[in-house]
Design an enzyme around this catalytic site. Structure first.
Site, mmCIF file in Angstrom:
data_model
loop_
_atom_site.group_PDB
_atom_site.id
_atom_site.type_symbol
_atom_site.label_atom_id
_atom_site.label_comp_id
_atom_site.label_asym_id
_atom_site.label_seq_id
_atom_site.Cartn_x
_atom_site.Cartn_y
_atom_site.Cartn_z
ATOM 1 N N ARG A 33 0.848 -1.216 0.000
ATOM 2 C CA ARG A 33 0.000 0.000 0.000
ATOM 3 C C ARG A 33 0.872 1.251 0.000
ATOM 4 N NH1 ARG A 33 -4.541 -2.763 3.796
ATOM 5 N NH2 ARG A 33 -4.969 -4.387 2.259
ATOM 6 N N GLU A 177 -12.157 -14.883 11.446
ATOM 7 C CA GLU A 177 -12.335 -14.172 10.171
ATOM 8 C C GLU A 177 -12.206 -15.103 8.969
ATOM 9 O OE1 GLU A 177 -9.500 -11.028 9.350
ATOM 10 O OE2 GLU A 177 -10.658 -10.313 7.642
ATOM 11 N N LYS A 219 -15.860 -12.198 12.109
ATOM 12 C CA LYS A 219 -15.510 -11.123 11.149
ATOM 13 C C LYS A 219 -15.656 -11.667 9.731
ATOM 14 C CE LYS A 219 -11.747 -7.988 9.902
ATOM 15 N NZ LYS A 219 -10.785 -7.029 10.443
ATOM 16 N N SER A 261 -13.731 -5.049 5.168
ATOM 17 C CA SER A 261 -14.207 -4.281 3.991
ATOM 18 C C SER A 261 -13.795 -4.933 2.679
ATOM 19 C CB SER A 261 -13.756 -2.824 4.060
ATOM 20 O OG SER A 261 -12.363 -2.676 4.101
ATOM 21 N N GLY A 262 -12.681 -5.616 2.650
ATOM 22 C CA GLY A 262 -12.353 -6.495 1.531
ATOM 23 C C GLY A 262 -12.027 -5.839 0.207
ATOM 24 N N GLY A 263 -11.831 -4.515 0.189
ATOM 25 C CA GLY A 263 -11.520 -3.850 -1.076
ATOM 26 C C GLY A 263 -12.685 -3.054 -1.640
ATOM 27 N N ARG A 294 -8.899 -1.124 5.045
ATOM 28 C CA ARG A 294 -8.840 -0.188 3.911
ATOM 29 C C ARG A 294 -9.966 0.834 3.925
ATOM 30 N NH1 ARG A 294 -8.124 -4.986 -0.284
ATOM 31 N NH2 ARG A 294 -8.950 -6.055 1.551
HETATM 32 P P1 13P Z 1 -10.047 -4.819 4.973
HETATM 33 O O1 13P Z 1 -11.117 -4.048 5.679
HETATM 34 O O2 13P Z 1 -9.083 -3.954 4.224
HETATM 35 O O3 13P Z 1 -10.586 -5.967 4.172
HETATM 36 O O4 13P Z 1 -9.166 -5.481 6.110
HETATM 37 C C1 13P Z 1 -9.804 -6.106 7.150
HETATM 38 C C2 13P Z 1 -8.911 -7.102 7.744
HETATM 39 O O5 13P Z 1 -8.628 -7.047 8.906
HETATM 40 C C3 13P Z 1 -8.366 -8.170 6.889
HETATM 41 O O6 13P Z 1 -7.845 -9.187 7.686
#
Ligand code: 13P
Length: 341
Positions: A33, A177, A219, A261-263, A294
């Site tokens: 990033r 998660e 998560k 959030s995943g992108g 993110r």
């Molecule tokens: P993002 O919200 O960027 O997907 O990251 C969350 C996270 O903790 C990934 O393990």
């Protein structure tokens, strides 16, 4: 293991309509990033970025817990406080990422299994002694032609449950998660099917391995069409598919669900969480909140770009995103909140 203490930590993380901030990017992910913005990929830059985050004035108004990476929990802010202490001083609970990353799954091209169980008991003891009260382990599931395989779902669910049981033994609340990735051309319906399958398997393994559901947090991903899918469903459709999937798979005993959030764009992530609350108000058996990396950090990182003169403006952007997500958790987010940024 003290179940009451675990429940109290989980409740504190879900309290006050707040959410979690994931700031636990591994060095390779953080560097990627930084590289995209021309920021030096060094320990010094990573520390400076994380100091900017935890010193943003009023962060605790929207954030109940922050997930750190191993490098960060060992670092200090200017002035000598550790990150764990700095978070504690402002009323934010410190957590720690404890998985060792997703590696290629043997015999299953294109699929991953998350590693890190060896020596985990001892590492958890160390993190607990440093003040961490919760932990995170991320499993990664890819949707593709004939993917995910039953083997990929099984090994990742097994590892998540073993990790969660070890966390509870050490007095840390596990954040479980299982992330179904957005990459691909799959439809929303396909993501719903796979997410449901994964969650059922994860919950079954948690049961088999005697994880106390009341002392953990989930998560998950939101249920979304793939990034390359020709049809991108509306916000309300995403909200309906996501909550329907979770209602079917996650027992009411789980004390909280906090999305990754995943992108997704920061604005869409807020709008979708908001729609879930608006449309399912009073019908959710668990608190539903955010645990974004993110979707909280990226707008601020785009401003900072490693330049000390941008710190205050970047902090304002970070606080704004955190506040938008807290509003979304109440069903009070409106897109107009984002016009001023
Ligand atoms: P993002 O919200 O960027 O997907 O990251 C969350 C996270 O903790 C990934 O393990």
């Amino acid at each position: 293991m003290n179940d009451e203490a675990l429940r109290a930590t989980a409740a504190a993380l879900m309290a006050g309509d707040k959410g979690l901030l994931a700031m636990d990017e591994s060095n390779p992910t953080c560097n990627k990033r930084f590289a995209a913005l021309g920021i030096p990929q060094t320990e010094v830059s990573r520390r400076a970025w994380r100091e900017l985050i935890v010193t943003a004035p009023g962060l605790a108004d929207s954030i109940s817990g922050a997930i750190l990476y191993d490098e960060t929990i060992h670092q200090q802010l200017q002035g000598g406080r550790t990150f764990g202490h700095a978070l504690g001083d402002i009323g934010i609970i410190a957590g720690i990422k404890v998985d060792a990353g997703a590696k290629a799954l043997a015999g299953h091209a294109g699929e991953l299994v998350t590693e890190g169980l060896d020596g985990l008991r001892e590492r958890l003891e160390g993190y607990a002694a440093m003040g961490a009260r919760f932990a995170k382990w991320r499993a990664v599931i890819t949707i593709g032609v004939d993917l995910p395989s039953p083997a990929c779902i099984a090994v990742n669910a097994h590892a998540l449950a073993r990790y969660a049981a070890l966390c509870q033994e050490a007095g840390l609340v596990p954040i479980v998660e299982p992330e179904v990735l957005m990459e691909g051309a799959h439809t929303l319906q396909r993501c719903a099917e796979v997410t449901g399958q994964v969650l059922h398997e994860v919950l079954a393994q948690l049961y088999v391995q005697r994880v106390v559901l009341e002392g953990m947090l989930l998560k998950p991903n939101m249920v979304l069409p793939g990034l390359d899918c020709a049809h991108q469903d509306a916000v309300d459709e995403v909200a309906d598919a996501t909550v329907t999937c979770l209602l079917r798979a996650v027992p009411a005993a789980v004390p909280g669900i906090a999305f990754l959030s995943g992108g997704q764009s920061a604005e869409l992530a807020s709008a979708r969480l908001n729609a879930m609350h608006r449309r399912f108000k009073d019908r959710l058996p668990w608190p539903l909140t955010f645990s974004f990396s993110r979707a909280i950090q990226q707008p601020a990182l785009d401003i900072w770009r490693g330049d000390a003169s941008n710190v205050q403006q970047a902090q304002r952007a970070l606080l704004h995103r955190a506040a938008c997500n807290r509003a979304a958790r109440r069903g009070d987010y409106i897109a107009a909140m984002d016009i001023a940024t």
